[in-house]
Design an enzyme around this catalytic site. Sequence first.
Site, short mmCIF file in Angstrom:
data_model
loop_
_atom_site.label_atom_id
_atom_site.label_comp_id
_atom_site.label_asym_id
_atom_site.label_seq_id
_atom_site.Cartn_x
_atom_site.Cartn_y
_atom_site.Cartn_z
N LYS A 107 10.85 -10.62 -2.31
CA LYS A 107 9.84 -11.10 -1.38
C LYS A 107 10.50 -11.92 -0.27
O LYS A 107 11.33 -12.80 -0.55
CB LYS A 107 8.79 -11.93 -2.09
CG LYS A 107 7.89 -11.13 -3.02
CD LYS A 107 6.97 -10.21 -2.23
CE LYS A 107 6.00 -9.48 -3.14
NZ LYS A 107 5.06 -8.64 -2.39
N ASP A 138 10.27 -6.99 0.77
CA ASP A 138 8.84 -6.85 1.04
C ASP A 138 8.38 -8.05 1.84
O ASP A 138 8.40 -9.18 1.35
CB ASP A 138 8.06 -6.73 -0.26
CG ASP A 138 6.57 -6.51 -0.04
OD1 ASP A 138 6.16 -6.30 1.12
OD2 ASP A 138 5.82 -6.53 -1.03
N GLU A 164 9.80 -2.95 3.03
CA GLU A 164 8.39 -2.64 2.78
C GLU A 164 7.47 -3.44 3.68
O GLU A 164 7.56 -4.67 3.73
CB GLU A 164 8.06 -2.91 1.31
CG GLU A 164 6.63 -2.62 0.92
CD GLU A 164 6.39 -2.81 -0.56
OE1 GLU A 164 5.25 -3.15 -0.93
OE2 GLU A 164 7.32 -2.62 -1.36
N ASP A 190 2.93 -0.05 2.77
CA ASP A 190 2.11 -0.44 1.62
C ASP A 190 0.70 -0.79 2.08
O ASP A 190 -0.24 -0.01 1.91
CB ASP A 190 2.75 -1.63 0.90
CG ASP A 190 1.92 -2.13 -0.28
OD1 ASP A 190 0.94 -1.45 -0.66
OD2 ASP A 190 2.24 -3.20 -0.84
N LYS A 214 -0.70 2.22 -4.94
CA LYS A 214 -1.27 1.54 -6.10
C LYS A 214 -2.57 2.24 -6.46
O LYS A 214 -3.40 2.49 -5.57
CB LYS A 214 -1.52 0.06 -5.80
CG LYS A 214 -0.28 -0.75 -5.44
CD LYS A 214 -0.68 -2.17 -5.06
CE LYS A 214 0.54 -3.07 -4.87
NZ LYS A 214 1.34 -2.71 -3.69
#
Length: 327
Positions: A107, A138, A164, A190, A214
Amino acid sequence: MTPGLDDLLETARVVALPMTTRFRGVDVREALLFEGPEGWAEFSPFVEYADAEASAWLAAAADYAWNSQPAPLRDRIPVNATVPAADAAHVAEILERFPGCRTAKVKVADPGQQLSDDVARVRAVREALGPEGRIRIDANAAWNVDEAERALHALAEFDLEYAEQPCATVDELAELRTRIKYMGIPIAADESIRKSDDPLAVARAGAADLIVIKAPPLGGITHALQIVVAAGLPAVVSSALDTAVGLSQGAALAAALPHLDYDCGLGTGALFAQDVADLSPVDGAIPVGRVTPDAARLDRFSASAERTEWWLDRLRRCHALLAASAS
């Protein structure tokens, strides 16, 4: 077809799971679990999500609990380690919770932190994984195009597998992808998939090299598979800080993909101090199969009466939205 509200409420349990490390601003993860004819499922959209968005998560959970799912093509799913926006000094300790994982998702762009914090964190991950390890970052759409280009230039020395959702919009992703082509860092989408009214827009615009999917926000496994096929891009299956029950749904999605070219973000059970069942990575992978929560853990980690009622009210509201859309 959405099951009746009484069917969902009959077995509904709300849990509050403490985490080992603060992640996405969360110290305790709450989730509502229920059981249907096919097994247990999870309804756990983040608390800040409005009912309209959260209702897709309920549709996905109901589908998983009430309907059979696509046949699996594999029985184990390789997963990545997940490194929160923690101090670089804690990286090695965090990675130890993901035994055998060859890939780490890091992250970055966390509110209140600087690019230097991201560089130090990613450097620590590279040192821990060695030259053969894979590192993906991300940013959760936190950068504008200029900030993203600057950040990726600073992080390029660590041989990134991909970045991402570095920017929020499809147009920004497309511009950034053109700008950084010389760096050879792929762009993954995403939020542009799961939070979009048109999840295929990113593919049409040539704004990403791969997509992160997801099952819950996309309404279930079958719909997510349809998006992957229509997008025509490699896919990485990820979780939303799910319990073991939700992770099993993600594993079922990953198991049904025709091609699985990347390790999946389904190892996040390792971020919980304890889960409702055991589904943390072993030898860098998790098994495919439905999960039944441990009854004693459901009792031990039962949410307070106030939080339980909050989730049940949310369930009722989202169910009403699904029923209205079906009528």
